[in-house]
Design a protein around this motif. Structure first.
Motif, PDB file in Angstrom:
ATOM      1  N   MET A   1       0.644  -1.257  -0.169  1.00  0.00           N
ATOM      2  CA  MET A   1       0.025   0.076   0.279  1.00  0.00           C
ATOM      3  C   MET A   1       0.862   1.189  -0.021  1.00  0.00           C
ATOM      4  N   LEU A   2       0.727   2.109  -1.075  1.00  0.00           N
ATOM      5  CA  LEU A   2       1.424   3.412  -1.002  1.00  0.00           C
ATOM      6  C   LEU A   2       0.898   4.287  -0.249  1.00  0.00           C
ATOM      7  N   GLU A   3       1.601   5.570  -0.002  1.00  0.00           N
ATOM      8  CA  GLU A   3       1.255   6.573   0.626  1.00  0.00           C
ATOM      9  C   GLU A   3      -0.160   7.082   0.219  1.00  0.00           C
ATOM     10  N   ASP A   4      -0.696   7.051  -0.729  1.00  0.00           N
ATOM     11  CA  ASP A   4      -1.780   7.531  -1.218  1.00  0.00           C
ATOM     12  C   ASP A   4      -3.013   6.467  -0.816  1.00  0.00           C
ATOM     13  N   ARG A   5      -2.557   5.571  -0.031  1.00  0.00           N
ATOM     14  CA  ARG A   5      -3.526   4.496   0.355  1.00  0.00           C
ATOM     15  C   ARG A   5      -3.886   3.402  -0.811  1.00  0.00           C
ATOM     16  N   THR A   6      -3.324   3.542  -1.854  1.00  0.00           N
ATOM     17  CA  THR A   6      -3.696   2.740  -3.106  1.00  0.00           C
ATOM     18  C   THR A   6      -2.874   1.379  -2.667  1.00  0.00           C
ATOM     19  N   GLU A   7      -3.525   0.182  -3.201  1.00  0.00           N
ATOM     20  CA  GLU A   7      -3.058  -1.323  -2.837  1.00  0.00           C
ATOM     21  C   GLU A   7      -2.666  -1.698  -4.286  1.00  0.00           C
ATOM     22  N   GLU A  33       8.867   7.980   0.396  1.00  0.00           N
ATOM     23  CA  GLU A  33       7.425   7.581   0.461  1.00  0.00           C
ATOM     24  C   GLU A  33       7.369   6.578   1.608  1.00  0.00           C
ATOM     25  N   LYS A  34       6.167   6.737   2.489  1.00  0.00           N
ATOM     26  CA  LYS A  34       5.943   5.713   3.265  1.00  0.00           C
ATOM     27  C   LYS A  34       5.104   4.565   2.720  1.00  0.00           C
ATOM     28  N   VAL A  35       5.331   3.352   2.805  1.00  0.00           N
ATOM     29  CA  VAL A  35       4.721   2.177   2.547  1.00  0.00           C
ATOM     30  C   VAL A  35       4.410   1.072   3.236  1.00  0.00           C
ATOM     31  N   ILE A  84       5.340   1.927  -8.822  1.00  0.00           N
ATOM     32  CA  ILE A  84       6.633   2.225  -8.117  1.00  0.00           C
ATOM     33  C   ILE A  84       6.464   3.530  -7.276  1.00  0.00           C
ATOM     34  N   GLY A  85       6.824   3.330  -5.831  1.00  0.00           N
ATOM     35  CA  GLY A  85       6.780   4.324  -4.988  1.00  0.00           C
ATOM     36  C   GLY A  85       7.772   5.389  -5.336  1.00  0.00           C
TER      37      GLY A  85
END
Length: 176
Positions: free
Chosen positions: A1-7, A32-34, A27-28
């Motif tokens: 899950m990327l920082e924008d909350r998409t999985e 970026e927090k993942v 790709i993050g």
């Protein structure tokens, strides 16, 4: 899950207690927090440190205790086939597609929780409260009891061994 909350689906290329390299279609960005949900490991939080053509690497953010546990899990996974070691749990644990659930206590109090991993016999859930060991609970529609506390939550043992179809309907069905 990327920082924008998409999985997004991913595959582990290489992993140590401090770093993970992932192959993924999205790709993050560095910094970026993942959060990665990894089979046999569970939830791993980190920060993207570098990118590649087909994925990225992340530094694991975890306490020393959690990194030690991760090291033990990775050692076991790396050696189980060569040493013909038995599975140290009764049932395989997996991360559900829909990890958000509700934990309900017998007095009716309900708490949002995130399922870290799940098996036919129980689940590990990240939750802000820590009901006492032995307390009866409902995770979704599954009856069980708290059997262990850990840093971010509790482990629940189901009252009865679940059927794979039941778990699939409860925790992997698309949400509307």
């Amino acid at each position: 899950m990327l920082e924008d909350r998409t999985e997004h689906p991913c595959q582990v290329i290489d992993m140590s207690p401090g770093n993970v390299a992932l192959r993924t279609d999205r790709i993050g960005k560095p910094g970026e927090k993942v959060i990665a949900y990894i089979d046999h490991i569970g939830r791993v939080e980190g920060i993207v440190t570098r990118t590649s053509q087909d994925g990225f690497a992340m530094t694991v953010i975890a306490s020393d205790r959690k990194k030690d546990k991760l090291a033990a899990q990775l050692t076991w996974l790396a050696n189980k086939h060569e040493l013909d070691l038995p599975e140290d749990r009764r049932h395989e644990r997996v991360a559900p597609r829909n990890p958000m659930s509700v934990l309900q206590l017998t007095d009716g109090r309900q708490y949002q929780c995130r399922i870290i991993d799940l098996s036919l016999s129980g689940a590990a859930v990240e939750i802000d409260v820590k009901p006492a060991i032995g307390v009866q609970v409902m995770l979704g529609t599954m009856r069980g009891q708290v059997v262990r506390h850990f840093e971010d939550g509790v482990a629940i043992e189901f009252a009865v061994i679940q059927r794979p179809e039941t778990l699939d309907q409860e925790f992997n069905a698309p949400r509307s």
